[in-house]
Design an enzyme around this catalytic site. Structure first.
Site, PDB file in Angstrom:
ATOM      1  N   SER A  34       0.826  -1.223   0.178  1.00  0.00           N
ATOM      2  CA  SER A  34       0.035   0.290  -0.017  1.00  0.00           C
ATOM      3  C   SER A  34       0.780   1.098   0.255  1.00  0.00           C
ATOM      4  O   SER A  34       2.255   1.229  -0.108  1.00  0.00           O
ATOM      5  CB  SER A  34      -0.842   0.450   1.371  1.00  0.00           C
ATOM      6  OG  SER A  34      -0.056   0.594   2.329  1.00  0.00           O
ATOM      7  N   SER A  36       0.880   3.738   2.212  1.00  0.00           N
ATOM      8  CA  SER A  36       0.595   4.682   3.027  1.00  0.00           C
ATOM      9  C   SER A  36       2.394   4.955   3.869  1.00  0.00           C
ATOM     10  O   SER A  36       2.147   6.169   4.331  1.00  0.00           O
ATOM     11  CB  SER A  36       0.561   3.624   4.508  1.00  0.00           C
ATOM     12  OG  SER A  36       1.358   2.727   4.703  1.00  0.00           O
ATOM     13  N   LYS A  79       5.270   0.481   9.549  1.00  0.00           N
ATOM     14  CA  LYS A  79       5.367   2.809   9.984  1.00  0.00           C
ATOM     15  C   LYS A  79       6.978   3.116  10.198  1.00  0.00           C
ATOM     16  O   LYS A  79       7.437   2.410  10.258  1.00  0.00           O
ATOM     17  CB  LYS A  79       4.803   2.940  10.633  1.00  0.00           C
ATOM     18  CG  LYS A  79       2.839   2.563   9.593  1.00  0.00           C
ATOM     19  CD  LYS A  79       2.284   2.853   8.935  1.00  0.00           C
ATOM     20  CE  LYS A  79       0.909   1.684   8.993  1.00  0.00           C
ATOM     21  NZ  LYS A  79      -0.025   2.560   7.950  1.00  0.00           N
ATOM     22  N   SER A 171      -3.022   7.103   6.199  1.00  0.00           N
ATOM     23  CA  SER A 171      -1.837   6.239   6.290  1.00  0.00           C
ATOM     24  C   SER A 171      -2.867   5.972   7.406  1.00  0.00           C
ATOM     25  O   SER A 171      -3.672   6.764   8.717  1.00  0.00           O
ATOM     26  CB  SER A 171      -0.375   6.177   6.720  1.00  0.00           C
ATOM     27  OG  SER A 171      -0.202   5.706   8.116  1.00  0.00           O
TER      28      SER A 171
END
Length: 213
Positions: A34, A36, A79, A171
């Site tokens: 993804s 994010s 992250k 996100s």
């Protein structure tokens, strides 16, 4: 003939055991599904995660990490750590505050990308995260809107960490589902060893062996 087969099987078994040891204790590869973490990581990036460093030091603000998603531990997320144990974290008007102090930002330029048929346009900024031992960690973030731009104050408990994606308005991170336990962090993302552009169906050669900041 039998001795040769035995030696080949022995070599294969040793190689398999070494591969399992490396994957379990030293380094592991992950695929980015993804956007994010855009612009730091793109959809189609393949990264290597260092599983050794955190045996010698604790995770720090600014580290890009892979961890087990708290709501489904079979799923891995990637992250950036923005809050460590004891920190007060808040987002106000799109700016990150750490312990009541706003992070510094520097405009870089415009940025656009497409993901799953949706087109996004926004601005790139350098964000300067304060490091515990002094100094700052400078890294890029992307702003494409206002989602997640104002939050409550989060006080990071002992043994937990606060995560945010660099693609700040796209996100799904600690702003929505909370903290990550220390023992659920797999390791620190170090390098992009391959990258595949799914829209062009071509490798992104300019991203091969790129260090992750």
């Amino acid at each position: 003939m039998g001795k040769k087969i035995y030696e080949n099987l022995k070599s294969f078994a040793i190689a398999l055991i070494l591969a399992l040891i490396i994957r379990t204790f030293i380094v592991q590869s992950f695929h980015i599904p993804s956007g994010s973490m855009i612009p730091t990581l793109l959809v189609g990036d393949f990264i290597l995660v260092d599983k050794v460093t955190y045996h010698f030091r604790e995770p720090e603000r600014g580290d890009v990490v892979v961890f087990h998603f708290p709501l489904n531990e079979d799923v891995y997320y990637v992250k950036r750590i923005v809050g460590v144990p004891g920190d007060k974290v808040q987002v106000k008007n799109g700016k990150l505050y750490i312990n009541d102090k706003p992070c510094k930002y520097q405009f870089v330029g415009n940025y656009s990308y497409e993901e799953k048929g949706n087109f996004y346009k926004g601005n790139l900024y350098y964000e300067f995260l304060p490091k515990r031992e002094g100094g700052v960690k400078k890294h890029l973030i992307l702003k494409t809107g206002i989602q997640g731009d104002n939050t409550e104050v989060f006080v990071v408990p002992k043994g937990k960490y606060f995560m945010m994606g660099d693609n700040r308005n796209n996100s799904y991170d600690s702003r929505y589902w909370g903290f990550v336990d220390r023992d659920k962090i797999v390791g620190i993302a170090r390098i992009i060893f391959f990258s595949w552009d799914g829209q062009k169906h071509l490798p992104r050669f300019n991203r091969l062996f790129k260090i992750i900041n």
